[in-house]
Design an enzyme around this catalytic site. Structure first.
Site, mmCIF file in Angstrom:
data_model
loop_
_atom_site.group_PDB
_atom_site.id
_atom_site.type_symbol
_atom_site.label_atom_id
_atom_site.label_comp_id
_atom_site.label_asym_id
_atom_site.label_seq_id
_atom_site.Cartn_x
_atom_site.Cartn_y
_atom_site.Cartn_z
ATOM 1 N N TRP A 99 4.520 -10.499 -1.420
ATOM 2 C CA TRP A 99 4.241 -9.316 -0.863
ATOM 3 C C TRP A 99 4.911 -9.204 0.615
ATOM 4 O O TRP A 99 5.314 -8.028 0.986
ATOM 5 C CB TRP A 99 3.035 -9.392 -0.730
ATOM 6 C CG TRP A 99 2.194 -10.446 0.457
ATOM 7 C CD1 TRP A 99 1.546 -11.589 -0.008
ATOM 8 C CD2 TRP A 99 2.278 -10.254 1.741
ATOM 9 N NE1 TRP A 99 1.088 -12.235 1.106
ATOM 10 C CE2 TRP A 99 1.404 -11.770 2.023
ATOM 11 C CE3 TRP A 99 2.606 -9.693 2.713
ATOM 12 C CZ2 TRP A 99 1.250 -12.156 3.319
ATOM 13 C CZ3 TRP A 99 2.394 -9.830 3.919
ATOM 14 C CH2 TRP A 99 1.748 -11.064 4.546
ATOM 15 N N GLU A 134 -9.514 7.471 7.622
ATOM 16 C CA GLU A 134 -8.138 6.940 7.739
ATOM 17 C C GLU A 134 -7.747 6.333 9.006
ATOM 18 O O GLU A 134 -7.305 5.338 9.051
ATOM 19 C CB GLU A 134 -7.010 7.865 7.221
ATOM 20 C CG GLU A 134 -7.107 8.224 5.753
ATOM 21 C CD GLU A 134 -7.276 7.075 4.775
ATOM 22 O OE1 GLU A 134 -6.355 6.378 4.836
ATOM 23 O OE2 GLU A 134 -8.091 6.995 3.799
ATOM 24 N N TRP A 138 -0.209 -3.840 2.415
ATOM 25 C CA TRP A 138 0.597 -5.015 1.700
ATOM 26 C C TRP A 138 -0.491 -6.034 0.983
ATOM 27 O O TRP A 138 -0.508 -6.432 -0.067
ATOM 28 C CB TRP A 138 1.612 -5.377 2.091
ATOM 29 C CG TRP A 138 2.741 -4.606 1.821
ATOM 30 C CD1 TRP A 138 3.451 -3.407 2.494
ATOM 31 C CD2 TRP A 138 3.651 -4.638 0.447
ATOM 32 N NE1 TRP A 138 4.372 -2.899 1.930
ATOM 33 C CE2 TRP A 138 4.512 -3.464 0.830
ATOM 34 C CE3 TRP A 138 3.519 -5.035 -0.524
ATOM 35 C CZ2 TRP A 138 5.533 -3.101 -0.430
ATOM 36 C CZ3 TRP A 138 4.580 -4.866 -1.682
ATOM 37 C CH2 TRP A 138 5.467 -3.684 -1.616
ATOM 38 N N TRP A 191 4.617 -17.220 -6.402
ATOM 39 C CA TRP A 191 5.251 -15.817 -6.666
ATOM 40 C C TRP A 191 6.703 -16.426 -7.514
ATOM 41 O O TRP A 191 7.405 -17.225 -7.598
ATOM 42 C CB TRP A 191 5.743 -15.548 -5.604
ATOM 43 C CG TRP A 191 4.561 -15.119 -4.507
ATOM 44 C CD1 TRP A 191 3.986 -15.796 -3.569
ATOM 45 C CD2 TRP A 191 3.512 -14.102 -4.552
ATOM 46 N NE1 TRP A 191 2.893 -15.133 -2.957
ATOM 47 C CE2 TRP A 191 2.660 -14.130 -3.573
ATOM 48 C CE3 TRP A 191 3.502 -12.777 -5.492
ATOM 49 C CZ2 TRP A 191 1.502 -13.120 -3.414
ATOM 50 C CZ3 TRP A 191 2.473 -12.069 -5.308
ATOM 51 C CH2 TRP A 191 1.494 -12.083 -4.163
ATOM 52 N N TRP A 247 -9.733 3.065 9.526
ATOM 53 C CA TRP A 247 -8.955 2.064 8.817
ATOM 54 C C TRP A 247 -7.930 1.563 9.814
ATOM 55 O O TRP A 247 -7.538 0.419 9.902
ATOM 56 C CB TRP A 247 -8.311 2.483 7.390
ATOM 57 C CG TRP A 247 -9.227 2.420 6.331
ATOM 58 C CD1 TRP A 247 -9.860 3.016 5.512
ATOM 59 C CD2 TRP A 247 -9.344 1.183 5.566
ATOM 60 N NE1 TRP A 247 -10.457 2.679 4.558
ATOM 61 C CE2 TRP A 247 -9.913 1.399 4.404
ATOM 62 C CE3 TRP A 247 -8.877 -0.020 5.614
ATOM 63 C CZ2 TRP A 247 -10.400 0.177 3.372
ATOM 64 C CZ3 TRP A 247 -9.102 -1.242 4.785
ATOM 65 C CH2 TRP A 247 -10.012 -1.030 3.506
ATOM 66 N N ASN A 263 1.130 8.028 0.706
ATOM 67 C CA ASN A 263 0.305 6.872 0.682
ATOM 68 C C ASN A 263 -0.576 6.430 -0.593
ATOM 69 O O ASN A 263 -0.240 5.076 -0.598
ATOM 70 C CB ASN A 263 -1.011 7.105 1.686
ATOM 71 C CG ASN A 263 -1.810 5.890 1.847
ATOM 72 O OD1 ASN A 263 -1.648 4.990 2.369
ATOM 73 N ND2 ASN A 263 -2.955 5.969 1.449
#
Length: 465
Positions: A356, A271, A379, A303, A274, A338
């Site tokens: 988003w 993590e 996102w 969208w 990331w 998460n």
């Protein structure tokens, strides 16, 4: 003539190499800028602002005990910072400034302006990469380009650091008894009071995580009813806890943790990598800071203009219990598990086909651990528009996710007490049961999962092709 240290989102003492370098050069002054209008423009959550102000207040007292005076200057935006900084340097007789880099576009523009003004004033600017292990641009492909997929980035990151035993520089000052008076601009609203800001309490949080949670992190982190996550994300977001500090403490207990990439213990380090990946992306692709799709083929994606659906999602009234409980958790606590961030982001962008960017902004306005790089990355991953994103045809089923990761409905009942008496077998989507027994005050589902999935697949497939 002495150095000045400038605090940003690096609100720590003992694992702050830029601060220690300034102290070694005789620094007796530090500065923090309160930039309320800029924070609002960046959608900073009130709870995060409160945590930040409480931590700066705590640092003011701690620094005074080491012979360093913290100056807190309030200016509206980053535009006023260069002149205010040089004014303070002139007033204090400081001929150099020590800072840790920030990687977002506005922050980098602010720093560029500061460097230019400082050069004119003959004030040296010393920039450190204190928020990452690998400075952006140092983990690249053989063609010296930024990776666009996480796994090869991680492999290269590990090649560069897996044999490194990290250490922290020694603290150069003896402690005395100083005086600190909190400036009025550090007054918060108290909303973050459940999150400690003193180093002693934080040391206990870190130690408990490493000793008790880390061994089971890989199995427990996906279950929101279990306190299996580190609880450190708000502190990492503000630099109250540093990434190198965490690796030093992890290696003290597990010296080979970086050589054990397939082990359960490595799950949390993954993590952290990331986190680095998303920071490197901000520098390599600055359009990410400007609300742009990473994958431009989705720029034409239509969208839905669904204000009612977005409002229901924001309020936790979608009729899907796991989604609603997750949004209630965010609204009540300023934090969200998460796994649930992925579930609710998928629901908004795929089931409701809402842009988003609306979800990204809503998260930033409510999260105590709001962080542009990670929030944007997450996102765009969920929306399938980002770097190394979830493929557009993978759409989280909120009912399946609920059954798998909250099998007993414990998390759901905690945040949706109206479903407390619904049997576990029915709680993940209780509408047929409610129709049968009546008397349960819960709203209907705002979309049908299968229909919404089919609509999303059709909409995304057009752009994909």
């Amino acid at each position: 003539m002495t150095p000045l240290f400038w605090f940003r989102r690096d609100l720590r003492l003992f694992s702050n190499e830029a601060l220690i370098a300034a102290l070694e050069q005789g620094a007796e002054h530090a500065v923090f800028f309160v930039t309320e209008q800029q924070w609002q423009a960046h959608d900073m959550a009130p709870i995060q602002r409160d945590l930040l102000l409480r931590r700066v207040d705590y640092l003011g007292q701690q620094l005074s005990d080491y012979g360093v005076q913290l100056h807190v200057l309030a200016v509206p935006t980053f535009a006023e910072v260069p002149s205010a900084l040089m004014g303070l340097c002139n007033k204090l007789g400081c001929n150099s400034v020590y800072v840790n880099r920030e990687y977002e576009v506005n922050e980098r523009a602010r720093d560029k302006a500061c460097v230019e003004v400082a050069a004119q004033a003959k004030v040296a600017f010393h920039l450190f990469d204190g928020d990452v292990i690998a400075p952006p641009g140092t983990v690249t492909t053989q063609n010296n380009e930024m990776f666009k997929v996480f796994t090869p980035f991680k492999r290269q990151w590990l090649r560069q650091y897996e044999c490194t035993q990290f250490s922290l520089p020694p603290w150069p000052r003896a402690k005395t008894q100083g005086q600190w008076q909190r400036p009025e601009c550090l007054t918060g609203d108290g909303s973050s009071h459940k999150w400690p800001v003193d180093d002693e309490a934080l040391g206990g949080v870190v130690e408990r995580f490493i000793a008790e949670k880390l061994p089971h992190y890989g199995e427990d982190r996906d279950f929101p009813a279990i306190k299996g996550t580190s609880g450190l994300s708000p502190y990492l977001a503000l630099g109250i806890v540093g990434i190198k500090q965490m690796l030093v403490q992890l290696q003290s207990r597990h010296p080979d943790i970086l050589q054990s990439a397939k082990s359960n213990l490595f799950s949390w380090v993954n993590e952290l990598i990331w986190r680095e990946f998303y920071r490197h992306l901000l520098v390599a692709f600055p359009q990410l800071c400007k609300h742009k799709n990473f994958n431009t083929k989705y720029d034409a994606l239509q969208w839905q203009d669904d204000d009612a659906g977005f409002k229901a999602w924001c309020e936790g009234r979608t009729g899907y219990p796991l989604v609603d409980a997750a949004m209630r958790q965010l609204l009540r606590t300023g934090w969200m598990h998460n796994r649930l961030r992925m579930v609710v982001a998928s629901f908004l962008t795929k089931h409701l086909l809402v842009d988003w960017r609306r979800g990204e902004a809503f998260f930033m306005r409510h999260l105590i651990d709001g962080d542009l790089a990670s929030n944007n990355g997450g996102w765009q991953w969920a929306a399938s528009t980002g770097c190394d994103a979830q493929p557009y045809f993978r759409i989280f089923n909120p009912i399946t996710q609920s059954k798998r990761f909250d099998p007993d409905g414990e998390f759901i009942r905690n945040y949706l007490p109206e479903l407390e008496k619904v049997p576990t077998k029915e709680i993940h989507f209780p509408h047929q049961y409610m129709a049968k027994v009546g008397g349960i005050d819960y709203w209907p589902a705002i979309v049908d999962h299968q229909s919404a999935r089919a609509r999303a697949l059709a909409r995304f497939k057009v752009e994909h092709e």
